[in-house]
Design a protein around this motif. Sequence first.
Motif, mmCIF file in Angstrom:
data_model
loop_
_atom_site.group_PDB
_atom_site.id
_atom_site.type_symbol
_atom_site.label_atom_id
_atom_site.label_comp_id
_atom_site.label_asym_id
_atom_site.label_seq_id
_atom_site.Cartn_x
_atom_site.Cartn_y
_atom_site.Cartn_z
ATOM 1 N N LYS A 1 2.386 -23.776 -9.167
ATOM 2 C CA LYS A 1 1.322 -24.011 -8.191
ATOM 3 C C LYS A 1 -0.045 -23.918 -8.863
ATOM 4 O O LYS A 1 -0.227 -23.249 -9.886
ATOM 5 C CB LYS A 1 1.404 -22.998 -7.050
ATOM 6 C CG LYS A 1 2.522 -23.269 -6.056
ATOM 7 C CD LYS A 1 2.167 -24.427 -5.144
ATOM 8 C CE LYS A 1 3.138 -24.583 -4.001
ATOM 9 N NZ LYS A 1 2.765 -25.682 -3.081
ATOM 10 N N VAL A 2 -1.027 -24.549 -8.248
ATOM 11 C CA VAL A 2 -2.401 -24.530 -8.748
ATOM 12 C C VAL A 2 -3.146 -23.337 -8.152
ATOM 13 O O VAL A 2 -3.007 -23.032 -6.965
ATOM 14 C CB VAL A 2 -3.117 -25.845 -8.368
ATOM 15 C CG1 VAL A 2 -4.609 -25.770 -8.679
ATOM 16 C CG2 VAL A 2 -2.484 -27.023 -9.091
ATOM 17 N N ASP A 3 -3.922 -22.660 -8.992
ATOM 18 C CA ASP A 3 -4.775 -21.557 -8.547
ATOM 19 C C ASP A 3 -6.095 -22.154 -8.064
ATOM 20 O O ASP A 3 -6.939 -22.542 -8.866
ATOM 21 C CB ASP A 3 -5.000 -20.582 -9.701
ATOM 22 C CG ASP A 3 -5.845 -19.373 -9.308
ATOM 23 O OD1 ASP A 3 -6.403 -19.356 -8.196
ATOM 24 O OD2 ASP A 3 -5.943 -18.448 -10.139
ATOM 25 N N ILE A 4 -6.274 -22.257 -6.746
ATOM 26 C CA ILE A 4 -7.450 -22.919 -6.180
ATOM 27 C C ILE A 4 -8.745 -22.230 -6.598
ATOM 28 O O ILE A 4 -9.803 -22.853 -6.649
ATOM 29 C CB ILE A 4 -7.348 -22.982 -4.635
ATOM 30 C CG1 ILE A 4 -8.374 -23.940 -4.033
ATOM 31 C CG2 ILE A 4 -7.466 -21.595 -4.022
ATOM 32 C CD1 ILE A 4 -8.088 -25.384 -4.249
ATOM 33 N N HIS A 5 -8.685 -20.932 -6.928
ATOM 34 C CA HIS A 5 -9.885 -20.197 -7.333
ATOM 35 C C HIS A 5 -10.096 -20.262 -8.839
ATOM 36 O O HIS A 5 -11.179 -20.607 -9.311
ATOM 37 C CB HIS A 5 -9.786 -18.741 -6.881
ATOM 38 C CG HIS A 5 -11.108 -18.035 -6.854
ATOM 39 N ND1 HIS A 5 -11.255 -16.704 -6.487
ATOM 40 C CD2 HIS A 5 -12.361 -18.454 -7.151
ATOM 41 C CE1 HIS A 5 -12.514 -16.368 -6.536
ATOM 42 N NE2 HIS A 5 -13.214 -17.407 -6.952
ATOM 43 N N GLY A 6 -9.081 -19.947 -9.598
ATOM 44 C CA GLY A 6 -9.266 -19.831 -11.041
ATOM 45 C C GLY A 6 -9.256 -21.128 -11.810
ATOM 46 O O GLY A 6 -9.810 -21.208 -12.911
ATOM 47 N N ASP A 7 -8.634 -22.173 -11.263
ATOM 48 C CA ASP A 7 -8.423 -23.402 -12.031
ATOM 49 C C ASP A 7 -9.489 -24.470 -11.821
ATOM 50 O O ASP A 7 -9.424 -25.531 -12.458
ATOM 51 C CB ASP A 7 -7.057 -24.007 -11.685
ATOM 52 C CG ASP A 7 -5.901 -23.151 -12.183
ATOM 53 O OD1 ASP A 7 -6.140 -22.265 -13.028
ATOM 54 O OD2 ASP A 7 -4.757 -23.357 -11.719
ATOM 55 N N PHE A 8 -10.449 -24.231 -10.925
ATOM 56 C CA PHE A 8 -11.427 -25.266 -10.610
ATOM 57 C C PHE A 8 -12.850 -24.711 -10.732
ATOM 58 O O PHE A 8 -13.074 -23.567 -11.073
ATOM 59 C CB PHE A 8 -11.191 -25.818 -9.206
ATOM 60 C CG PHE A 8 -9.892 -26.541 -9.049
ATOM 61 C CD1 PHE A 8 -9.680 -27.774 -9.660
ATOM 62 C CD2 PHE A 8 -8.863 -25.992 -8.309
ATOM 63 C CE1 PHE A 8 -8.479 -28.442 -9.529
ATOM 64 C CE2 PHE A 8 -7.648 -26.652 -8.163
ATOM 65 C CZ PHE A 8 -7.456 -27.878 -8.773
ATOM 66 N N GLY A 9 -13.802 -25.576 -10.408
ATOM 67 C CA GLY A 9 -15.207 -25.195 -10.464
ATOM 68 C C GLY A 9 -15.922 -25.843 -11.627
ATOM 69 O O GLY A 9 -15.305 -26.349 -12.570
ATOM 70 N N ALA A 10 -17.235 -25.830 -11.565
ATOM 71 C CA ALA A 10 -18.053 -26.462 -12.604
ATOM 72 C C ALA A 10 -19.420 -25.802 -12.617
ATOM 73 O O ALA A 10 -19.710 -24.913 -11.808
ATOM 74 C CB ALA A 10 -18.194 -27.962 -12.324
ATOM 75 N N TYR A 11 -20.263 -26.236 -13.563
ATOM 76 C CA TYR A 11 -21.647 -25.752 -13.632
ATOM 77 C C TYR A 11 -21.680 -24.219 -13.654
ATOM 78 O O TYR A 11 -21.094 -23.607 -14.531
ATOM 79 C CB TYR A 11 -22.471 -26.352 -12.496
ATOM 80 C CG TYR A 11 -22.398 -27.860 -12.466
ATOM 81 C CD1 TYR A 11 -23.066 -28.621 -13.430
ATOM 82 C CD2 TYR A 11 -21.638 -28.531 -11.515
ATOM 83 C CE1 TYR A 11 -22.977 -30.005 -13.439
ATOM 84 C CE2 TYR A 11 -21.537 -29.911 -11.513
ATOM 85 C CZ TYR A 11 -22.210 -30.648 -12.485
ATOM 86 O OH TYR A 11 -22.107 -32.011 -12.495
ATOM 87 N N CYS A 12 -22.324 -23.595 -12.668
ATOM 88 C CA CYS A 12 -22.442 -22.132 -12.678
ATOM 89 C C CYS A 12 -21.306 -21.451 -11.929
ATOM 90 O O CYS A 12 -21.292 -20.232 -11.803
ATOM 91 C CB CYS A 12 -23.781 -21.710 -12.063
ATOM 92 S SG CYS A 12 -23.883 -22.022 -10.292
ATOM 93 N N TYR A 13 -20.351 -22.213 -11.410
ATOM 94 C CA TYR A 13 -19.299 -21.619 -10.572
ATOM 95 C C TYR A 13 -17.908 -21.952 -11.101
ATOM 96 O O TYR A 13 -17.006 -22.316 -10.357
ATOM 97 C CB TYR A 13 -19.452 -22.075 -9.120
ATOM 98 C CG TYR A 13 -19.573 -23.569 -8.917
ATOM 99 C CD1 TYR A 13 -18.456 -24.374 -8.734
ATOM 100 C CD2 TYR A 13 -20.824 -24.181 -8.914
ATOM 101 C CE1 TYR A 13 -18.565 -25.740 -8.554
ATOM 102 C CE2 TYR A 13 -20.943 -25.552 -8.733
ATOM 103 C CZ TYR A 13 -19.807 -26.323 -8.549
ATOM 104 O OH TYR A 13 -19.929 -27.680 -8.378
#
Length: 569
Positions: A472-484
């Motif tokens: 499964k994908v970790d919606i919190h740890g596996d995504f984001g960009a820039y300052c987040y």
Amino acid sequence: MLFFCLGLSALYGQTKLSDGSQQISPLTREYVYPTRIVWTNGHIVRGENLLVPGNGQANLTNDNIVILKNNDTEQSGILLDFGKERNGALELVTGMWGGGNGAKNVRIRFGESVSEAMSDIGEKGATNDHALRDFNMQLPWLGKNQTGESGFRFVRIDFLDKNAELHLREVRMISTYRDIPYLGSFKSSDERLNNIWEVGAYTVHLNMQDYLWDAIKRDRLVWVGDLHPEVATINTVFGFNDVVPKSLDLAKISTPLPGWMCGISTYSMWWVVLHHDWYMAHGDKKYLTEQKPYLQGLVRQIVGKVKNGKEQMDGTRFLDWPSSEDSLAVHAGIQAMTIMALERAASLAQILEDSETMDLCTSTVAAMRKYKPRHNNSKQAAALLAISGLMDEKKAYDDVLKVGGAKNFSTFYGYYMLEAMAKAGKYKEAMDIISQYWGAMLDLGATSFWEDFNIEWINNASPIDQLVPPGKVDIHGDFGAYCYKGFRHSFAHGWASGPTSWLSEHVLGIKVAEPGGKAYYVRPHLGNLTFAEGTFPTKYGVIRVKHTKDKNGKVKSEIYAPSEVTILR
């Protein structure tokens, strides 16, 4: 007597200063107990006792004790769920362990998601920026200790000492918030929209701390542009609250001209828009007059960056993060923002009887409207161009905003995309986007709305309130960009609350029509809803509406308003 006075000061949140004056905290502290044990490790006895509310007091009976026991090689730990995102600290109450009365050592990890609470600093962006969320602390024998504050829902506690026992009597959150009533409300035939309205309101409420923050974990700061959706929500849900002028004043005091607030030209423009919106809702002429010198200087600074009708702003050129690398979109957005800010500044200058500033604003806007910048297929740019009148709203919708549905929406500028859709008369379509985009966060376990969200992240994603299973994908740890990036991503960001004010303004149809909240429009748009009802706070009391659609599609409205308020249909 001194002890008694100190006790009263603590009870009522007062701090005595050296000059004899007092600061009274607007915040309430509430004890919140965990609702669920998510995970354990090692040897733990009677861990379920931590879910039972207590009294916060260590005692000599050593009852209801939870024992964490370590040997030479294995550490015990437990992960607790407090049910929903909150701002607060953690308090741990201990019992009487044997083998000497020395302090015991634990590691505390806060998380807005289960996976964040299970992470190490540096792992997938996990950080201690702004608020400590991963640290060691000592616990006394037969006593208690508190952590600092952060924004969190989950807490992992690891007992660090080898060949030892830790006796815990209680683990509770000290939640810190403003104890204020929710005067506004929204209820419709679509329960998903109802939940989204409530979560948006709650997200902003979390961030109404000493000042109006953007987030309670990371970015516990006053970001002026980010305040605009938050203040719209405050006006919709809570009415007047001093956290707004206090935060606007902080931004002004912290930014002597010729600076830009937060270093960003558009954020100084949002300060102008915010003062216009605040005056429309509350009509405080004295407070507005206090802004006059700064407003005059800021207008001249903005106008000085306009050449031949085109904005040429310096400082950081920024709308929101997802659009930040598109210079054409940013230029188009700033052109629209400059027009919107100067038009509202002209309105404020008229109220302040400052004809010189008003004329400067109107003449500059007239020149700027002759230039039509390219939106470059950016939903952020197209939304601002439509709202400002630089682009036909129906064309903005057909050519840009409807393309891909919720794709390329953002939690911040999604509010303005919804506003542009409403201007084009696409109320049903906007409600569909709200349900799909903001609703997807709720589907993933959110109890507050996030700093950013991409609808494509949901594919094979694990909810935030579960351990991420293999594959499964970790919606919190596996995504984001820039300052987040990763776990640095904030999951309680006030700028994401746009649907709350949008649903009240466009579905309930309630919008301020005259300065000081003396008149309001009530013009509902139900789309596919069969009914919508709710309340809206004004300085004179609450407006109540109920709109019901009959079998022929005609909407019947019941409206109650305070006698001082004129309702316009």
